[in-house]
Design a protein around this motif. Sequence first.
Motif, short mmCIF file in Angstrom:
data_model
loop_
_atom_site.label_atom_id
_atom_site.label_comp_id
_atom_site.label_asym_id
_atom_site.label_seq_id
_atom_site.Cartn_x
_atom_site.Cartn_y
_atom_site.Cartn_z
N SER A 51 17.51 -8.07 -5.10
CA SER A 51 17.69 -9.51 -5.32
C SER A 51 18.88 -10.06 -4.54
O SER A 51 18.98 -11.26 -4.32
CB SER A 51 17.86 -9.81 -6.81
N GLY A 52 19.79 -9.18 -4.12
CA GLY A 52 20.93 -9.62 -3.33
C GLY A 52 20.62 -9.77 -1.86
O GLY A 52 21.41 -10.37 -1.12
N LEU A 53 19.48 -9.26 -1.41
CA LEU A 53 19.11 -9.37 0.00
C LEU A 53 18.74 -10.81 0.34
O LEU A 53 18.22 -11.53 -0.50
CB LEU A 53 17.92 -8.45 0.30
N PRO A 54 18.98 -11.24 1.58
CA PRO A 54 18.64 -12.61 1.97
C PRO A 54 17.18 -12.97 1.69
O PRO A 54 16.88 -14.08 1.27
CB PRO A 54 18.94 -12.64 3.47
N GLU A 55 16.25 -12.02 1.91
CA GLU A 55 14.84 -12.27 1.66
C GLU A 55 14.41 -11.83 0.26
O GLU A 55 13.23 -11.92 -0.08
CB GLU A 55 13.98 -11.57 2.71
N GLY A 56 15.36 -11.35 -0.53
CA GLY A 56 15.04 -10.93 -1.89
C GLY A 56 13.98 -9.85 -1.92
O GLY A 56 13.95 -8.96 -1.07
N THR A 57 13.10 -9.92 -2.89
CA THR A 57 12.07 -8.90 -3.05
C THR A 57 10.99 -8.99 -1.98
O THR A 57 10.09 -8.14 -1.95
CB THR A 57 11.43 -9.00 -4.44
N GLU A 58 11.04 -10.02 -1.12
CA GLU A 58 10.09 -10.11 -0.01
C GLU A 58 10.51 -9.21 1.15
O GLU A 58 9.73 -8.98 2.08
CB GLU A 58 9.98 -11.56 0.47
N ASP A 59 11.74 -8.73 1.13
CA ASP A 59 12.21 -7.81 2.16
C ASP A 59 11.36 -6.55 2.15
O ASP A 59 11.04 -6.00 1.09
CB ASP A 59 13.68 -7.47 1.90
N PHE A 60 11.00 -6.05 3.34
CA PHE A 60 10.12 -4.87 3.42
C PHE A 60 10.71 -3.69 2.68
O PHE A 60 10.03 -3.02 1.89
CB PHE A 60 9.87 -4.52 4.89
N ASP A 61 11.97 -3.39 2.94
CA ASP A 61 12.59 -2.23 2.29
C ASP A 61 12.75 -2.46 0.79
O ASP A 61 12.71 -1.50 0.01
CB ASP A 61 13.94 -1.92 2.93
N ALA A 62 12.94 -3.71 0.37
CA ALA A 62 13.01 -3.99 -1.07
C ALA A 62 11.67 -3.68 -1.73
O ALA A 62 11.63 -3.09 -2.82
CB ALA A 62 13.39 -5.45 -1.30
N ARG A 63 10.57 -4.05 -1.08
CA ARG A 63 9.25 -3.74 -1.64
C ARG A 63 9.05 -2.23 -1.72
O ARG A 63 8.49 -1.72 -2.70
CB ARG A 63 8.15 -4.38 -0.79
N ARG A 64 9.53 -1.52 -0.69
CA ARG A 64 9.41 -0.06 -0.72
C ARG A 64 10.25 0.55 -1.84
O ARG A 64 9.83 1.52 -2.48
CB ARG A 64 9.86 0.51 0.63
N LEU A 65 11.42 -0.03 -2.09
CA LEU A 65 12.24 0.45 -3.20
C LEU A 65 11.48 0.37 -4.51
O LEU A 65 11.47 1.32 -5.31
CB LEU A 65 13.53 -0.37 -3.31
N TRP A 66 10.85 -0.78 -4.75
CA TRP A 66 10.11 -0.96 -6.00
C TRP A 66 8.90 -0.02 -6.08
O TRP A 66 8.61 0.54 -7.14
CB TRP A 66 9.69 -2.41 -6.17
N GLU A 67 8.21 0.17 -4.96
CA GLU A 67 7.08 1.10 -4.96
C GLU A 67 7.52 2.51 -5.31
O GLU A 67 6.88 3.20 -6.13
CB GLU A 67 6.41 1.09 -3.58
N MET A 68 8.60 2.96 -4.71
CA MET A 68 9.10 4.31 -4.98
C MET A 68 9.67 4.43 -6.39
O MET A 68 9.56 5.48 -7.02
CB MET A 68 10.17 4.69 -3.94
N LEU A 69 10.27 3.33 -6.88
CA LEU A 69 10.78 3.35 -8.25
C LEU A 69 9.64 3.50 -9.26
O LEU A 69 9.75 4.26 -10.23
CB LEU A 69 11.56 2.08 -8.54
N HIS A 70 8.53 2.79 -9.03
CA HIS A 70 7.37 2.91 -9.92
C HIS A 70 6.84 4.34 -9.90
O HIS A 70 6.47 4.90 -10.95
CB HIS A 70 6.27 1.94 -9.50
N ALA A 71 6.81 4.96 -8.72
CA ALA A 71 6.36 6.35 -8.62
C ALA A 71 7.30 7.27 -9.39
O ALA A 71 6.86 8.21 -10.07
CB ALA A 71 6.27 6.77 -7.16
N LEU A 72 8.60 7.01 -9.30
CA LEU A 72 9.57 7.84 -10.03
C LEU A 72 9.42 7.65 -11.53
O LEU A 72 9.50 8.63 -12.29
CB LEU A 72 10.99 7.47 -9.60
N ARG A 73 9.18 6.42 -11.97
CA ARG A 73 9.01 6.17 -13.39
C ARG A 73 7.79 6.92 -13.93
O ARG A 73 7.84 7.52 -15.00
CB ARG A 73 8.86 4.68 -13.66
#
Length: 219
Positions: A51-73
């Motif tokens: 959320s601190g990134l200029p593009e927020g959750t639309e940032d490519f790497d931010a989306r990847r973070l959430w994808e990998m976090l869901h896999a970890l969960r």
Amino acid sequence: MSVVADAPARLEDLCAMARELGTLLDTARIPTDGRAAWVADLEDRVYALSSGLPEGTEDFDARRLWEMLHALRRAADSGSDDEIELAAMMLGDVARRLGRRLLHDELDEPRAAADYVLRTLASVPATDLARLLGVSVKTVGAWRAGRPVTRNTERVVLVAHVITYLRSSLTAAGLLQWFAAPRHQLDDRTPLDLLDGDLAPAREALISLARGARGQLAD
């Protein structure tokens, strides 16, 4: 305490957050108990970072973070230790890649680049720093005192970027030697020779050489 952010943060703060997230995901740090709390803390950190990134959750790497976090969960809820370690490793890789990208974005600004070089090479004599950056010893002193960075800015930025790939495996003296040593990949020229010439082709050659020195093929 939860780590939460709702507005774009400074690049240096985001870099620190990404580095800390990557460190927390080292497989040696995976807890054997209390994994739900561990995942919840990671989720707070991913939210704060993305959320601190200029593009927020639309940032490519931010989306990847959430994808990998869901896999970890999912792995933490029902998977084996091996699955948890693999998911943590993948999430950590994304966090570290994002951290490198953010650092490079920050170092595109000459003042930040100069500060990074001076901080990383704090033990290096001013005469050697002046040679590396292509400025006078007086200018190095002025930059250390916080004066504006207006000379050889393209070279300063390039040197800072190159150092990001090398600093984890070389001392300050080793970094200085890396720039001064002839390289067969550069037709037996030194990185300093390239810095003294046309910086446009030098950038690609030096970044490629520095990446290869640490076995890194891409950001």
